[in-house]
Design a protein around this motif. Structure first.
Motif, PDB file in Angstrom:
ATOM      1  N   GLY A   1      -4.405 -12.889   7.364  1.00 52.98           N
ATOM      2  CA  GLY A   1      -4.805 -11.625   7.983  1.00 52.98           C
ATOM      3  C   GLY A   1      -3.724 -10.565   7.836  1.00 52.98           C
ATOM      4  O   GLY A   1      -2.540 -10.875   7.849  1.00 52.98           O
ATOM      5  N   ILE A   2      -4.174  -9.331   7.657  1.00 50.14           N
ATOM      6  CA  ILE A   2      -3.227  -8.215   7.591  1.00 50.14           C
ATOM      7  C   ILE A   2      -3.014  -7.716   9.014  1.00 50.14           C
ATOM      8  O   ILE A   2      -3.946  -7.274   9.679  1.00 50.14           O
ATOM      9  N   ASP A   3      -1.789  -7.828   9.473  1.00 46.01           N
ATOM     10  CA  ASP A   3      -1.435  -7.356  10.807  1.00 46.01           C
ATOM     11  C   ASP A   3      -1.800  -5.866  10.922  1.00 46.01           C
ATOM     12  O   ASP A   3      -1.602  -5.093   9.979  1.00 46.01           O
ATOM     13  N   ILE A   4      -2.337  -5.471  12.091  1.00 44.21           N
ATOM     14  CA  ILE A   4      -2.798  -4.092  12.260  1.00 44.21           C
ATOM     15  C   ILE A   4      -1.679  -3.094  11.960  1.00 44.21           C
ATOM     16  O   ILE A   4      -1.866  -2.138  11.219  1.00 44.21           O
ATOM     17  N   ASN A   5      -0.489  -3.345  12.523  1.00 47.03           N
ATOM     18  CA  ASN A   5       0.610  -2.410  12.302  1.00 47.03           C
ATOM     19  C   ASN A   5       1.029  -2.359  10.839  1.00 47.03           C
ATOM     20  O   ASN A   5       1.502  -1.328  10.363  1.00 47.03           O
ATOM     21  N   ARG A   6       0.859  -3.462  10.118  1.00 44.72           N
ATOM     22  CA  ARG A   6       1.248  -3.471   8.707  1.00 44.72           C
ATOM     23  C   ARG A   6       0.393  -2.482   7.909  1.00 44.72           C
ATOM     24  O   ARG A   6       0.889  -1.802   7.010  1.00 44.72           O
ATOM     25  N   GLY A   7      -0.891  -2.405   8.239  1.00 44.37           N
ATOM     26  CA  GLY A   7      -1.764  -1.436   7.584  1.00 44.37           C
ATOM     27  C   GLY A   7      -1.337  -0.012   7.885  1.00 44.37           C
ATOM     28  O   GLY A   7      -1.244   0.832   6.980  1.00 44.37           O
ATOM     29  N   TYR A   8      -1.040   0.275   9.164  1.00 41.50           N
ATOM     30  CA  TYR A   8      -0.581   1.612   9.542  1.00 41.50           C
ATOM     31  C   TYR A   8       0.741   1.943   8.856  1.00 41.50           C
ATOM     32  O   TYR A   8       0.937   3.045   8.348  1.00 41.50           O
ATOM     33  N   ASP A   9       1.662   0.968   8.867  1.00 41.30           N
ATOM     34  CA  ASP A   9       2.983   1.189   8.270  1.00 41.30           C
ATOM     35  C   ASP A   9       2.895   1.464   6.772  1.00 41.30           C
ATOM     36  O   ASP A   9       3.656   2.268   6.228  1.00 41.30           O
ATOM     37  N   ALA A  10       1.942   0.803   6.102  1.00 42.13           N
ATOM     38  CA  ALA A  10       1.770   1.007   4.659  1.00 42.13           C
ATOM     39  C   ALA A  10       1.340   2.446   4.370  1.00 42.13           C
ATOM     40  O   ALA A  10       1.852   3.088   3.451  1.00 42.13           O
ATOM     41  N   MET A  11       0.413   2.965   5.181  1.00 44.69           N
ATOM     42  CA  MET A  11      -0.043   4.342   4.976  1.00 44.69           C
ATOM     43  C   MET A  11       1.082   5.330   5.288  1.00 44.69           C
ATOM     44  O   MET A  11       1.290   6.306   4.549  1.00 44.69           O
TER      45      MET A  11
ATOM     46  N   ALA B   1       4.291   4.769   5.070  1.00 50.94           N
ATOM     47  CA  ALA B   1       5.266   4.659   3.977  1.00 50.94           C
ATOM     48  C   ALA B   1       4.770   5.386   2.725  1.00 50.94           C
ATOM     49  O   ALA B   1       5.545   6.036   2.010  1.00 50.94           O
ATOM     50  N   LEU B   2       3.461   5.286   2.458  1.00 52.94           N
ATOM     51  CA  LEU B   2       2.871   5.981   1.302  1.00 52.94           C
ATOM     52  C   LEU B   2       3.077   7.491   1.419  1.00 52.94           C
ATOM     53  O   LEU B   2       3.505   8.155   0.460  1.00 52.94           O
ATOM     54  N   ILE B   3       2.794   8.047   2.601  1.00 57.09           N
ATOM     55  CA  ILE B   3       2.926   9.496   2.795  1.00 57.09           C
ATOM     56  C   ILE B   3       4.394   9.916   2.675  1.00 57.09           C
ATOM     57  O   ILE B   3       4.716  10.940   2.057  1.00 57.09           O
ATOM     58  N   LYS B   4       5.297   9.117   3.236  1.00 54.69           N
ATOM     59  CA  LYS B   4       6.731   9.435   3.114  1.00 54.69           C
ATOM     60  C   LYS B   4       7.157   9.445   1.650  1.00 54.69           C
ATOM     61  O   LYS B   4       7.922  10.312   1.214  1.00 54.69           O
TER      62      LYS B   4
ATOM     63  N   VAL C   1       2.222   7.826  -6.878  1.00 54.50           N
ATOM     64  CA  VAL C   1       2.830   6.735  -6.094  1.00 54.50           C
ATOM     65  C   VAL C   1       2.066   5.436  -6.319  1.00 54.50           C
ATOM     66  O   VAL C   1       2.665   4.379  -6.546  1.00 54.50           O
ATOM     67  N   LEU C   2       0.731   5.504  -6.290  1.00 57.45           N
ATOM     68  CA  LEU C   2      -0.057   4.283  -6.519  1.00 57.45           C
ATOM     69  C   LEU C   2       0.211   3.692  -7.907  1.00 57.45           C
ATOM     70  O   LEU C   2       0.285   2.483  -8.072  1.00 57.45           O
ATOM     71  N   LYS C   3       0.365   4.580  -8.879  1.00 60.27           N
ATOM     72  CA  LYS C   3       0.629   4.130 -10.251  1.00 60.27           C
ATOM     73  C   LYS C   3       1.958   3.382 -10.332  1.00 60.27           C
ATOM     74  O   LYS C   3       2.084   2.358 -11.006  1.00 60.27           O
ATOM     75  N   GLU C   4       2.956   3.901  -9.612  1.00 60.33           N
ATOM     76  CA  GLU C   4       4.270   3.248  -9.575  1.00 60.33           C
ATOM     77  C   GLU C   4       4.197   1.875  -8.921  1.00 60.33           C
ATOM     78  O   GLU C   4       4.979   0.984  -9.235  1.00 60.33           O
ATOM     79  N   MET C   5       3.231   1.709  -8.009  1.00 61.71           N
ATOM     80  CA  MET C   5       3.156   0.482  -7.208  1.00 61.71           C
ATOM     81  C   MET C   5       2.289  -0.597  -7.843  1.00 61.71           C
ATOM     82  O   MET C   5       2.209  -1.702  -7.321  1.00 61.71           O
TER      83      MET C   5
ATOM     84  N   LEU D   1       2.506  -3.676   0.718  1.00 58.11           N
ATOM     85  CA  LEU D   1       1.047  -3.810   0.737  1.00 58.11           C
ATOM     86  C   LEU D   1       0.401  -2.952  -0.366  1.00 58.11           C
ATOM     87  O   LEU D   1      -0.709  -3.216  -0.804  1.00 58.11           O
ATOM     88  N   LEU D   2       1.121  -1.934  -0.804  1.00 54.62           N
ATOM     89  CA  LEU D   2       0.603  -1.055  -1.854  1.00 54.62           C
ATOM     90  C   LEU D   2       0.801  -1.643  -3.251  1.00 54.62           C
ATOM     91  O   LEU D   2       0.250  -1.134  -4.225  1.00 54.62           O
TER      92      LEU D   2
END
Length: 277
Positions: free
Chosen positions: A114-124, A126-129, A241-245, A7-8
């Motif tokens: 639609g973006i599944d609710i958990n997919r949004g949470y999982d993306a954030m 994953a970003l922090i990890k 990380v955002l730049k890499e993505m 998603l990122l």
């Protein structure tokens, strides 16, 4: 690449960095900002947008907190401790914001499927990890009982919570938001919220179950990773990380129609907050 990071991966990320605006930057402005960006990204006026923000000496209450039987007494205590108190326009419960807490918002268009609710949470998550992948620490996502504003996507290391994730969906836009306790004492922040609930609820029975705060279950990233992080350190990790993505990241403030939407949203949150003074 971890699936939840997909998603990122965007052609462009617009960046709005409000992490160094100082003590006069009010949290009500932030919530109006994210609602505006949801509208803008949802209408395809803007590409997906990442926003960073820091607020000083602020406690943000959720709507349920405003139903506490002795709310005024709890608010008096927080104000005596030097905190501004505001009510956000979405769910969740009380959180502490200060100069050691970095907030990040990722705003996506809600696609046809639609973006599944958990997919949004999982993306954030994953970003922090990814941001802290150079540390030998497992970052878990599960509810940490005894924390303030508990939820199934509390982020923790060794059972101590340092972040909480929320989502807001309006006008075909999805804002995934996180507060990261970067530095300072997570336990001291939690003690203030513990005392707030003690005073604002007392022993009264309430329909809604408010958390019983155990300050020792909360900590900052600096405490957990034994590294003195600054907000700027974490911002650099975030942008890298955002730049890499993505194909491109660029900074751009609100403009045109967005400024009009912002005024409407800001007025709305001001009116909500007038009711709890």
């Amino acid at each position: 690449m971890e699936k939840s990071l997909s998603l990122l991966v965007q052609d462009k990320w617009r960046i709005i960095d409000q992490s160094s605006l100082g003590p006069m930057f009010d949290a009500k402005q932030s919530f109006a900002m994210d609602d505006t960006l949801c509208t803008s990204v949802g209408a395809r006026v803007s590409p997906p947008t990442a926003r960073s923000w820091v607020h000083h000496h602020t406690v943000v209450l959720g709507i349920q907190d405003t139903r506490l039987p002795f709310l005024e007494e709890g608010m008096v205590y927080l104000k005596e401790q030097g905190y501004r108190v505001i009510v956000r326009n979405s769910g969740g419960l009380a959180v502490v914001l200060d100069s050691g807490v970095l907030n990040l918002s990722l705003i996506f268009p809600d696609t046809e499927k639609g973006i599944d609710i958990n997919r949004g949470y999982d993306a954030m998550w994953a970003l922090i990890k990814e941001m802290f992948s150079d540390f030998n620490a497992e970052i878990e996502a599960r509810e940490i009982e005894g924390s303030y504003c508990p939820g199934s996507y509390d982020l923790s290391i060794n059972g101590k919570k340092f972040a909480g994730i929320s989502q807001r969906r309006i006008r075909k836009g999805v804002a995934v938001q996180i507060y990261l306790c970067v530095s300072g004492s997570g336990q001291n922040r939690a003690k203030h919220i513990q005392q707030f609930y003690t005073l604002a609820k007392r022993d009264q029975e309430t329909k809604f179950i408010y958390p019983t705060i155990h300050p020792e279950v909360m900590a900052s990233l600096s405490e957990l990773l034994h590294t003195e992080f600054t907000i700027q350190d974490v911002m650099l990790r975030f942008l890298n990380v955002l730049k890499e993505m993505s194909g491109e990241i660029y900074g751009e403030p609100l403009s045109g129609q967005e400024l009009e939407w912002y005024e409407v949203n800001y007025q709305r949150i001001m009116e909500r907050n007038e009711k709890i003074k």
